[in-house]
Structures are given as structure tokens and as C-alpha cells.
Design an enzyme around this catalytic site. Structure first.
Site, PDB file in Angstrom:
ATOM      1  N   PRO A  10      -3.814  -4.750   4.565  1.00 36.76           N
ATOM      2  CA  PRO A  10      -4.609  -4.079   5.745  1.00 36.76           C
ATOM      3  C   PRO A  10      -5.327  -2.828   5.378  1.00 36.76           C
ATOM      4  O   PRO A  10      -4.606  -1.870   5.001  1.00 36.76           O
ATOM      5  CB  PRO A  10      -3.702  -3.928   6.984  1.00 36.76           C
ATOM      6  CG  PRO A  10      -2.703  -5.030   6.567  1.00 36.76           C
ATOM      7  CD  PRO A  10      -2.462  -4.952   4.959  1.00 36.76           C
ATOM      8  N   ARG A  18     -12.662   5.556   5.006  1.00 35.85           N
ATOM      9  CA  ARG A  18     -11.418   5.542   5.525  1.00 35.85           C
ATOM     10  C   ARG A  18     -10.782   6.908   4.677  1.00 35.85           C
ATOM     11  O   ARG A  18     -10.307   6.980   3.549  1.00 35.85           O
ATOM     12  CB  ARG A  18     -10.383   4.545   5.670  1.00 35.85           C
ATOM     13  CG  ARG A  18      -8.892   4.760   5.867  1.00 35.85           C
ATOM     14  CD  ARG A  18      -7.880   3.912   5.824  1.00 35.85           C
ATOM     15  NE  ARG A  18      -6.811   4.094   6.255  1.00 35.85           N
ATOM     16  CZ  ARG A  18      -5.325   3.871   5.911  1.00 35.85           C
ATOM     17  NH1 ARG A  18      -5.466   3.143   5.067  1.00 35.85           N
ATOM     18  NH2 ARG A  18      -4.466   4.320   6.402  1.00 35.85           N
ATOM     19  N   ASN A  75      -1.363  -3.688  -3.719  1.00 30.02           N
ATOM     20  CA  ASN A  75      -1.423  -2.615  -2.881  1.00 30.02           C
ATOM     21  C   ASN A  75      -1.246  -3.091  -1.423  1.00 30.02           C
ATOM     22  O   ASN A  75      -2.507  -3.443  -0.991  1.00 30.02           O
ATOM     23  CB  ASN A  75      -2.756  -1.884  -3.061  1.00 30.02           C
ATOM     24  CG  ASN A  75      -2.931  -0.553  -2.140  1.00 30.02           C
ATOM     25  OD1 ASN A  75      -2.094  -0.511  -1.253  1.00 30.02           O
ATOM     26  ND2 ASN A  75      -3.656   0.348  -2.552  1.00 30.02           N
ATOM     27  N   HIS A  81       5.450  -0.453   3.853  1.00 26.99           N
ATOM     28  CA  HIS A  81       6.524   0.271   4.387  1.00 26.99           C
ATOM     29  C   HIS A  81       7.378  -0.311   5.132  1.00 26.99           C
ATOM     30  O   HIS A  81       8.589   0.073   5.666  1.00 26.99           O
ATOM     31  CB  HIS A  81       6.015   1.445   4.999  1.00 26.99           C
ATOM     32  CG  HIS A  81       5.147   2.159   3.960  1.00 26.99           C
ATOM     33  ND1 HIS A  81       5.359   2.973   2.998  1.00 26.99           N
ATOM     34  CD2 HIS A  81       3.527   2.311   4.232  1.00 26.99           C
ATOM     35  CE1 HIS A  81       4.222   3.146   2.532  1.00 26.99           C
ATOM     36  NE2 HIS A  81       3.299   3.211   3.175  1.00 26.99           N
ATOM     37  N   ASP A  88      10.043 -10.414   0.660  1.00 27.55           N
ATOM     38  CA  ASP A  88      10.701 -11.786   0.453  1.00 27.55           C
ATOM     39  C   ASP A  88       9.778 -12.807  -0.424  1.00 27.55           C
ATOM     40  O   ASP A  88      10.315 -13.259  -1.345  1.00 27.55           O
ATOM     41  CB  ASP A  88      11.408 -12.419   1.793  1.00 27.55           C
ATOM     42  CG  ASP A  88      12.491 -11.786   2.485  1.00 27.55           C
ATOM     43  OD1 ASP A  88      12.977 -10.754   1.760  1.00 27.55           O
ATOM     44  OD2 ASP A  88      12.867 -11.877   3.550  1.00 27.55           O
ATOM     45  N   GLU A  99       3.152  -2.737  -8.136  1.00 28.06           N
ATOM     46  CA  GLU A  99       2.871  -2.211  -6.864  1.00 28.06           C
ATOM     47  C   GLU A  99       1.836  -0.906  -7.364  1.00 28.06           C
ATOM     48  O   GLU A  99       2.187  -0.192  -8.425  1.00 28.06           O
ATOM     49  CB  GLU A  99       3.878  -1.683  -6.373  1.00 28.06           C
ATOM     50  CG  GLU A  99       3.696  -0.947  -4.860  1.00 28.06           C
ATOM     51  CD  GLU A  99       4.934  -0.388  -4.422  1.00 28.06           C
ATOM     52  OE1 GLU A  99       4.715  -0.149  -3.111  1.00 28.06           O
ATOM     53  OE2 GLU A  99       5.957  -0.378  -5.048  1.00 28.06           O
ATOM     54  N   HIS A 101      -0.693   2.146  -5.731  1.00 27.22           N
ATOM     55  CA  HIS A 101      -1.218   2.877  -4.393  1.00 27.22           C
ATOM     56  C   HIS A 101      -2.427   3.756  -4.934  1.00 27.22           C
ATOM     57  O   HIS A 101      -2.048   4.671  -5.836  1.00 27.22           O
ATOM     58  CB  HIS A 101      -0.285   3.644  -3.633  1.00 27.22           C
ATOM     59  CG  HIS A 101       0.799   2.615  -3.078  1.00 27.22           C
ATOM     60  ND1 HIS A 101       0.393   1.718  -1.869  1.00 27.22           N
ATOM     61  CD2 HIS A 101       2.002   2.197  -3.457  1.00 27.22           C
ATOM     62  CE1 HIS A 101       1.454   1.013  -1.565  1.00 27.22           C
ATOM     63  NE2 HIS A 101       2.512   1.172  -2.433  1.00 27.22           N
ATOM     64  N   SER A 103      -3.099   6.669  -3.395  1.00 24.56           N
ATOM     65  CA  SER A 103      -2.354   8.304  -3.057  1.00 24.56           C
ATOM     66  C   SER A 103      -0.975   8.180  -3.598  1.00 24.56           C
ATOM     67  O   SER A 103      -0.371   7.261  -3.893  1.00 24.56           O
ATOM     68  CB  SER A 103      -2.332   8.536  -1.579  1.00 24.56           C
ATOM     69  OG  SER A 103      -1.560   7.568  -0.552  1.00 24.56           O
ATOM     70  N   ARG A 112       5.907   7.147   4.785  1.00 23.07           N
ATOM     71  CA  ARG A 112       5.241   6.379   3.684  1.00 23.07           C
ATOM     72  C   ARG A 112       5.847   6.729   2.336  1.00 23.07           C
ATOM     73  O   ARG A 112       5.410   6.161   1.311  1.00 23.07           O
ATOM     74  CB  ARG A 112       3.512   6.910   3.566  1.00 23.07           C
ATOM     75  CG  ARG A 112       2.845   6.939   4.649  1.00 23.07           C
ATOM     76  CD  ARG A 112       1.317   7.065   4.194  1.00 23.07           C
ATOM     77  NE  ARG A 112       0.471   7.532   5.497  1.00 23.07           N
ATOM     78  CZ  ARG A 112      -0.288   6.377   6.099  1.00 23.07           C
ATOM     79  NH1 ARG A 112      -0.183   5.275   5.476  1.00 23.07           N
ATOM     80  NH2 ARG A 112      -1.065   6.621   7.264  1.00 23.07           N
TER      81      ARG A 112
END
Length: 149
Positions: A10, A18, A75, A81, A88, A99, A101, A103, A112
Site C-alpha cells: 500500500p 509522498r 517492499n 509492521h 505467513d 525485503e 525499503h 528509507s 516502523r
């Protein structure tokens, strides 16, 4: 040819608009382009998808179990979180999962700083902005090569 699946959760559709101070000015299309270029340079194929809805993202992870996906980059945005359902689903995968990200989540707000999906991923790349994605592609391919060897 190794197939890499790049998944975004999302709000990542809003990259570029953003909070540019936190996430930079690159758009999701820019992120996908640098990821795809890195994959193609290594002889791999990259498919990218973005989901606003948790259930749709979980369903796509389930599909990756049987569709020939060789590695997953994710991501998950805020789902990182708190989504046990996503955790799962990722845990069911038998391919490398990285994974990523934009930032440095470890230097941000306390909520976070914890990833519920990290424990079922092979590794995490955080804090390098868009430059982290080619790193994630290379990591996933290296893990894939070890996995199939």
C-alpha cells in the site's frame, strides 16, 4: 531464465509525491525500471506488481508458489509492521525472498522499526532509496543460484 517477482504494498503507488524528504522523488515506475534493468543485465526477467489491498498481495504471494517465480523482492510498505497474513504467505515460499525499503526503517518511528516479515525473508535492504532495489535484485539472484545449486 530466472524470474524475479517484485511486489509493492500500500501507498507505494504514490512514490514521487509522498513525503519526498523521506522517500525521494523517484516514482514507482522509476523503481521498477532500475530493478528491471538490473535483472535483465544479469539475464533474469522481472515482473512487478503493486497492491493497495492486503488480501490481493497475499493472493499474489500464494500464486508465486506455483507460477515459476524464482525469487521475490518485497517492499510491503506499512504491511511490513503488522501483517501476519503476509508473513505467513511469505513463509510458504520455497524461493529466496528479499525485503527492501527505501528509507532506513531502523532510524524512524518506533512502530516502523519492527518488521513482522523479516523473520521469513532471507535478508533485508533498507535505507538506500531507489539504489537499494538493484542491490536487492543482485542479492536475490545470488541466493537463487545457491538455492538451485
Amino acid at each position: 531464465m530466472t524470474s524475479i517477482l517484485l511486489l509493492h504494498g500500500p501507498n507505494l503507488s504514490q512514490l514521487g509525491a509522498r513525503d519526498p524528504a523521506q522517500y525521494g522523488t523517484d516514482t514507482l515506475e522509476d523503481v521498477v525500471a532500475v530493478s528491471r534493468a538490473e535483472a535483465e543485465a544479469a539475464g533474469a526477467r522481472l515482473e512487478a506488481e503493486q497492491f493497495e489491498a492486503e488480501g490481493a498481495l497475499v493472493s499474489r504471494v500464494h500464486a508465486a508458489r506455483t507460477d515459476g517465480t524464482g525469487a521475490v523482492l518485497i517492499n510491503a510498505g506499512a504491511l511490513t509492521h503488522y501483517s501476519i497474513a503476509l508473513r505467513d504467505a511469505l513463509d510458504l515460499l520455497e524461493v529466496p525472498v528479499v525485503e527492501v525499503h527505501l528509507s532506513n526503517v531502523h532510524a524512524r518511528e518506533p512502530f516502523r522499526q519492527h518488521s513482522v516479515i523479516a523473520a521469513v525473508c532471507d535478508g533485508s535492504i533498507v535505507g538506500f532509496g531507489t539504489a537499494g532495489y538493484p542491490l536487492a535484485v543482485r542479492a536475490a539472484l545470488a541466493l537463487h543460484d545457491r538455492h538451485v545449486a
